[in-house]
Design a protein around this motif. Structure first.
Motif, PDB file in Angstrom:
ATOM      1  N   VAL B  38     -44.742  20.718 -88.450  1.00 40.84           N
ATOM      2  CA  VAL B  38     -43.731  21.125 -87.668  1.00 40.84           C
ATOM      3  C   VAL B  38     -42.576  20.259 -87.349  1.00 40.84           C
ATOM      4  O   VAL B  38     -42.903  19.032 -87.131  1.00 40.84           O
ATOM      5  CB  VAL B  38     -44.460  21.456 -86.071  1.00 40.84           C
ATOM      6  N   VAL B  39     -41.187  20.499 -87.701  1.00 37.33           N
ATOM      7  CA  VAL B  39     -40.262  19.897 -87.418  1.00 37.33           C
ATOM      8  C   VAL B  39     -39.698  20.043 -86.020  1.00 37.33           C
ATOM      9  O   VAL B  39     -39.210  21.016 -85.682  1.00 37.33           O
ATOM     10  CB  VAL B  39     -39.265  20.012 -88.586  1.00 37.33           C
ATOM     11  N   ASN B  40     -39.983  19.323 -84.933  1.00 37.66           N
ATOM     12  CA  ASN B  40     -39.766  19.668 -83.605  1.00 37.66           C
ATOM     13  C   ASN B  40     -38.324  18.954 -83.235  1.00 37.66           C
ATOM     14  O   ASN B  40     -38.456  17.584 -82.746  1.00 37.66           O
ATOM     15  CB  ASN B  40     -40.895  18.817 -82.890  1.00 37.66           C
ATOM     16  N   PHE B  41     -37.481  19.881 -83.126  1.00 32.97           N
ATOM     17  CA  PHE B  41     -36.206  19.629 -82.743  1.00 32.97           C
ATOM     18  C   PHE B  41     -36.429  19.296 -81.132  1.00 32.97           C
ATOM     19  O   PHE B  41     -35.100  18.878 -80.637  1.00 32.97           O
ATOM     20  CB  PHE B  41     -35.206  20.673 -83.021  1.00 32.97           C
ATOM     21  N   ALA B  42     -37.278  19.935 -80.542  1.00 26.53           N
ATOM     22  CA  ALA B  42     -37.168  19.596 -78.763  1.00 26.53           C
ATOM     23  C   ALA B  42     -37.794  18.452 -78.607  1.00 26.53           C
ATOM     24  O   ALA B  42     -37.774  17.820 -77.301  1.00 26.53           O
ATOM     25  CB  ALA B  42     -38.023  20.930 -78.314  1.00 26.53           C
ATOM     26  N   GLU B  83     -46.716  24.279 -76.746  1.00 23.57           N
ATOM     27  CA  GLU B  83     -47.372  24.599 -78.071  1.00 23.57           C
ATOM     28  C   GLU B  83     -48.179  25.882 -78.122  1.00 23.57           C
ATOM     29  O   GLU B  83     -48.236  26.641 -79.012  1.00 23.57           O
ATOM     30  CB  GLU B  83     -48.329  23.438 -78.375  1.00 23.57           C
ATOM     31  N   ALA B  84     -48.954  26.176 -76.974  1.00 26.59           N
ATOM     32  CA  ALA B  84     -49.896  27.309 -76.808  1.00 26.59           C
ATOM     33  C   ALA B  84     -48.939  28.590 -76.663  1.00 26.59           C
ATOM     34  O   ALA B  84     -49.344  29.481 -77.648  1.00 26.59           O
ATOM     35  CB  ALA B  84     -50.662  26.980 -75.771  1.00 26.59           C
ATOM     36  N   GLY B  85     -47.971  28.296 -76.078  1.00 27.93           N
ATOM     37  CA  GLY B  85     -47.036  29.626 -75.839  1.00 27.93           C
ATOM     38  C   GLY B  85     -46.160  29.953 -76.954  1.00 27.93           C
ATOM     39  O   GLY B  85     -45.755  31.105 -77.055  1.00 27.93           O
ATOM     40  N   LEU B  86     -45.673  28.879 -77.857  1.00 25.69           N
ATOM     41  CA  LEU B  86     -44.546  29.211 -78.667  1.00 25.69           C
ATOM     42  C   LEU B  86     -45.019  28.771 -80.181  1.00 25.69           C
ATOM     43  O   LEU B  86     -44.934  29.697 -81.037  1.00 25.69           O
ATOM     44  CB  LEU B  86     -43.438  28.532 -78.311  1.00 25.69           C
ATOM     45  N   ILE B  87     -45.307  27.479 -80.405  1.00 28.68           N
ATOM     46  CA  ILE B  87     -45.398  26.847 -81.512  1.00 28.68           C
ATOM     47  C   ILE B  87     -46.649  27.792 -82.361  1.00 28.68           C
ATOM     48  O   ILE B  87     -46.309  27.977 -83.382  1.00 28.68           O
ATOM     49  CB  ILE B  87     -45.601  25.430 -81.801  1.00 28.68           C
ATOM     50  N   ARG B  88     -47.872  27.844 -81.625  1.00 28.57           N
ATOM     51  CA  ARG B  88     -49.104  28.297 -82.150  1.00 28.57           C
ATOM     52  C   ARG B  88     -48.697  29.467 -82.829  1.00 28.57           C
ATOM     53  O   ARG B  88     -49.376  30.208 -83.719  1.00 28.57           O
ATOM     54  CB  ARG B  88     -50.297  28.488 -81.261  1.00 28.57           C
ATOM     55  N   ARG B  89     -47.917  30.312 -82.295  1.00 29.94           N
ATOM     56  CA  ARG B  89     -47.429  31.899 -82.676  1.00 29.94           C
ATOM     57  C   ARG B  89     -46.671  32.074 -83.582  1.00 29.94           C
ATOM     58  O   ARG B  89     -46.800  33.008 -84.520  1.00 29.94           O
ATOM     59  CB  ARG B  89     -46.870  32.547 -81.549  1.00 29.94           C
ATOM     60  N   LEU B  90     -46.325  30.760 -84.085  1.00 25.34           N
ATOM     61  CA  LEU B  90     -45.406  30.530 -85.570  1.00 25.34           C
ATOM     62  C   LEU B  90     -45.912  30.095 -86.434  1.00 25.34           C
ATOM     63  O   LEU B  90     -45.495  29.931 -87.554  1.00 25.34           O
ATOM     64  CB  LEU B  90     -44.057  30.029 -85.280  1.00 25.34           C
ATOM     65  N   ARG B 189     -58.309  22.677 -86.416  1.00 26.33           N
ATOM     66  CA  ARG B 189     -56.973  22.266 -86.734  1.00 26.33           C
ATOM     67  C   ARG B 189     -56.079  22.816 -85.567  1.00 26.33           C
ATOM     68  O   ARG B 189     -55.295  21.938 -85.055  1.00 26.33           O
ATOM     69  CB  ARG B 189     -56.294  22.613 -87.976  1.00 26.33           C
ATOM     70  N   SER B 190     -56.161  24.061 -85.143  1.00 26.00           N
ATOM     71  CA  SER B 190     -55.230  24.520 -84.085  1.00 26.00           C
ATOM     72  C   SER B 190     -55.419  23.655 -82.776  1.00 26.00           C
ATOM     73  O   SER B 190     -54.362  23.328 -82.252  1.00 26.00           O
ATOM     74  CB  SER B 190     -55.797  25.927 -83.663  1.00 26.00           C
ATOM     75  N   ARG B 191     -56.658  23.629 -82.533  1.00 21.00           N
ATOM     76  CA  ARG B 191     -56.546  22.479 -81.040  1.00 21.00           C
ATOM     77  C   ARG B 191     -56.304  21.233 -81.504  1.00 21.00           C
ATOM     78  O   ARG B 191     -55.544  20.871 -80.464  1.00 21.00           O
ATOM     79  CB  ARG B 191     -58.370  22.538 -80.883  1.00 21.00           C
ATOM     80  N   LEU B 192     -56.376  20.731 -82.493  1.00 20.71           N
ATOM     81  CA  LEU B 192     -55.900  19.148 -82.689  1.00 20.71           C
ATOM     82  C   LEU B 192     -54.482  19.324 -82.602  1.00 20.71           C
ATOM     83  O   LEU B 192     -53.801  18.391 -81.962  1.00 20.71           O
ATOM     84  CB  LEU B 192     -56.513  18.835 -84.299  1.00 20.71           C
ATOM     85  N   LEU B 193     -53.676  20.344 -83.353  1.00 18.77           N
ATOM     86  CA  LEU B 193     -52.333  20.219 -83.335  1.00 18.77           C
ATOM     87  C   LEU B 193     -51.848  20.440 -81.841  1.00 18.77           C
ATOM     88  O   LEU B 193     -50.801  19.938 -81.476  1.00 18.77           O
ATOM     89  CB  LEU B 193     -51.723  21.351 -84.249  1.00 18.77           C
ATOM     90  N   TRP B 194     -52.373  21.201 -80.902  1.00 19.40           N
ATOM     91  CA  TRP B 194     -52.093  21.469 -79.456  1.00 19.40           C
ATOM     92  C   TRP B 194     -52.097  20.210 -78.896  1.00 19.40           C
ATOM     93  O   TRP B 194     -51.336  19.737 -78.104  1.00 19.40           O
ATOM     94  CB  TRP B 194     -53.267  22.532 -79.120  1.00 19.40           C
ATOM     95  N   GLN B 195     -53.392  19.617 -79.259  1.00 23.15           N
ATOM     96  CA  GLN B 195     -53.501  18.224 -78.532  1.00 23.15           C
ATOM     97  C   GLN B 195     -52.498  17.431 -78.783  1.00 23.15           C
ATOM     98  O   GLN B 195     -51.676  16.732 -78.146  1.00 23.15           O
ATOM     99  CB  GLN B 195     -54.851  17.699 -78.714  1.00 23.15           C
ATOM    100  N   VAL B 196     -52.131  16.989 -80.065  1.00 22.34           N
ATOM    101  CA  VAL B 196     -51.157  16.117 -80.726  1.00 22.34           C
ATOM    102  C   VAL B 196     -49.844  16.586 -80.126  1.00 22.34           C
ATOM    103  O   VAL B 196     -49.026  15.625 -79.891  1.00 22.34           O
ATOM    104  CB  VAL B 196     -51.451  16.018 -82.088  1.00 22.34           C
ATOM    105  N   PHE B 197     -49.535  17.643 -80.141  1.00 21.35           N
ATOM    106  CA  PHE B 197     -48.078  18.175 -79.808  1.00 21.35           C
ATOM    107  C   PHE B 197     -48.007  17.842 -78.321  1.00 21.35           C
ATOM    108  O   PHE B 197     -46.880  17.307 -77.821  1.00 21.35           O
ATOM    109  CB  PHE B 197     -47.944  19.477 -79.847  1.00 21.35           C
ATOM    110  N   GLY B 198     -49.100  17.862 -77.625  1.00 21.42           N
ATOM    111  CA  GLY B 198     -48.967  17.687 -76.065  1.00 21.42           C
ATOM    112  C   GLY B 198     -48.779  16.039 -75.942  1.00 21.42           C
ATOM    113  O   GLY B 198     -47.877  15.471 -75.244  1.00 21.42           O
ATOM    114  N   TYR B 199     -49.644  15.177 -76.555  1.00 26.01           N
ATOM    115  CA  TYR B 199     -49.606  13.754 -76.681  1.00 26.01           C
ATOM    116  C   TYR B 199     -48.303  13.571 -76.946  1.00 26.01           C
ATOM    117  O   TYR B 199     -47.742  12.432 -76.536  1.00 26.01           O
ATOM    118  CB  TYR B 199     -50.800  13.191 -77.360  1.00 26.01           C
TER     119      TYR B 199
END
Lengths: 241, 292
Positions: B38-42, B83-90, B189-199
């Motif tokens: 994920v290239v996170n511009f936000a 992440e849960a509302g937007l990134i995960r869906r993409l 992986r999905s849960r891990l990315l959610w956590q890491v995006f949050g952190y």
């Protein structure tokens, strides 16, 4: 019944890869899936593991449906997979490769799980701090199997474990598979090395043109013409070799 | 000569202070990319939000340090929700979709900041006990600058330690090495990315709040550090934490020293350095596709 596949179809894009596979694995059994290259053996294992979604058919493990589950959930149900190309985590050490699987169900008793997983492979003991990417092919295969065992599976999917290995390594892998049976772990083995498969297997399936064309015991397969017809191998030549 | 060396020294010190903040934002950016591509511009907007959350918490009566502690909690929550509302869906769509979505998200977050807090620049005073100056080689530096840089480096060291020595870090490194295989041995992986995006959002917010008394707070504050963070991550190698650490030092010192001697040309110098590295090593200094 440990694993049950009924009329499983798989499409990858527009290609129809599996045409209604039926397959059963019972507890503690070693089931061999044989066939020429490209008939869908690896796809069958990937489908069971949840890495490929079946387009149709039943897929259950210990009575519970597993079709459509993501791979980590399939693993949590008690199935582990050793892929054809081993795919150890090259940047992690040997010990970390095993620990990552052993710790999935929690840190408690992870050490014991890791110890039990590595027990069949004494060669790895002296290399615990070595990066997995620097191991030989045979050692990587042992590590891939040990990593799968660290998840304490009740069914192990083994894809061509002897491919490209020296005879001494093949013997070590064979011994490890025998040990799995004694530990009550069922094995679904995809193997091109017919001698190894015939020496280990309890039940045999032969895939041809993406469907099961034979299903039977070791005795059945030895008496049938199926190996010559569908694998292009003369069994007498194999035995002489 | 002595005067010139002193001038250089001051700029290097200021560059390294900025680099400590840059390291925090870059680590988050690098982790999120290494784990989920994920290239996170936000990410820059999270940095800016950190500054504004700090101001808001202080306005309701909290002291600086309490407000600083609240910021990563709030930003981690925001990151988890996004992440849960937007990134995960993409996730199953092409990577460019995520890039565009985070670009839009960044614009929305900055717009939200301007709507809620206005467009003016807010100065935040250093906390009590850290308002003074300290002399280093006859140069005056605000004490807070060193305290904030130290805390920032401590946080960065904590992140690196977590990645290297904890079960969470082990799973992160396994995913970055071979995502499909890691999932097959049980890593969610999905849960891990959610956590890491949050952190990562929490870290960016913490950096924004910690830097508020040094760099001031304004809606666009995240843009400059976002660009620099991308330079750090590209220079060091996408997904490489070691590369990010070295890249942060190179980018920040080049920017500070170049700015002192070359004024506006310093940005050109920075891009020239990054471009030269990419020509020699297209994947960056340490890129392996792995997190280490």
């Amino acid at each position: 019944m440990t694993l049950h596949l009924k009329a499983v179809h798989v499409h990858l894009g527009s290609a129809h890869i599996l045409h209604g596979i039926d397959l059963d694995v019972r507890p503690g059994e070693i089931v061999c899936l044989l066939g020429r290259n490209g008939v869908g053996k690896s796809t069958t294992l990937r489908t069971i593991m949840g890495l490929v979604a079946p387009s149709q058919g039943e897929l259950s493990f210990e009575g519970q449906r597993i079709a459509g589950l993501p791979p980590h959930r399939v693993c949590a149900r008690g199935i582990a997979w050793v892929p054809e190309d081993r795919r150890v985590f090259a940047s992690l050490t040997v010990e970390e490769n095993i620990r990552v699987a052993a710790e999935i169900t929690g840190p408690r008793s992870a050490q014991a799980r890791a110890e039990a997983a590595i027990a069949p492979f004494p060669d790895l003991r002296g290399k615990l701090k070595q990066r997995a990417g620097t191991l030989s092919g045979g050692q990587q295969q042992m590590l891939a199997i040990a990593r799968a065992l660290a998840a304490e599976p009740r069914l192990l999917l083994l894809d061509e474990p002897s491919e490209g290995l020296a005879p001494v390594m093949v013997a070590a892998i064979r011994e490890a598979i025998v040990q799995m049976r004694t530990r009550g772990i069922a094995v679904l083995l995809v193997e091109q090395n017919l001698q190894l498969a015939l020496g280990l297997g309890d039940v045999f399936y032969v895939l041809s043109r993406d469907a099961v064309v034979f299903h039977g015991s070791r005795q059945d397969i030895l008496q049938s013409q199926i190996i010559g017809q569908h694998l292009g191998i003369d069994l007498r030549e194999t035995e002489r070799a | 000569m002595a005067h010139e060396l002193n001038f250089l020294f001051v700029n290097i010190v200021n560059g390294l202070v900025y680099g400590s903040f840059l390291l925090l934002t870059s680590l988050g950016l690098s982790l999120v990319f290494g784990l989920g591509r994920v290239v996170n511009f936000a990410h820059g907007a999270f940095y800016a939000l950190g500054g504004y959350v700090l101001i808001s918490v202080m306005r309701v009566g909290a002291g600086f340090w309490l407000a600083l502690a609240v910021v990563p909690v709030v930003l981690t929550g925001i990151g988890l929700a996004l992440e849960a509302g937007l990134i995960r869906r993409l996730r199953k769509r092409p990577e460019v979709d995520t890039l565009l979505a985070t670009f839009g998200l960044s614009a929305m977050l900055v717009g939200g900041i301007e709507y809620l807090w206005g467009t003016s620049t807010t100065i935040v005073k250093p906390p009590l006990g850290f308002e003074g100056i300290v002399q280093v080689l006859s140069n005056d530096f605000p004490i807070y600058r060193f305290a904030a840089a130290g805390l920032s480096l401590l946080m960065a060291a904590g992140v690196l330690a977590i990645v290297q020595w904890t079960p969470l870090g082990l799973r992160i490194r396994a995913i970055a090495d071979d995502a499909e295989m890691a999932e097959a041995i049980g890593v969610d992986r999905s849960r891990l990315l959610w956590q890491v995006f949050g952190y990562a959002a929490g870290l960016a917010g913490f950096a924004g709040a910690l830097g508020a008394p040094i760099f001031a707070v304004h809606p666009e504050m995240g843009l400059s550090i976002l660009i620099d963070s991308f330079l750090v991550v590209v220079l060091g190698g996408l997904g490489s934490l070691k590369g990010s650490t070295i890249g942060a030092a190179v980018v920040s010192v080049t920017k500070a020293v170049g700015g002192a001697y070359l004024a506006d040309w310093s940005t050109a110098l920075l891009f020239l350095i990054v471009a030269s590295v990419l020509v020699a090593r297209p994947t960056g200094i340490f890129a392996t596709g792995r997190i280490a």
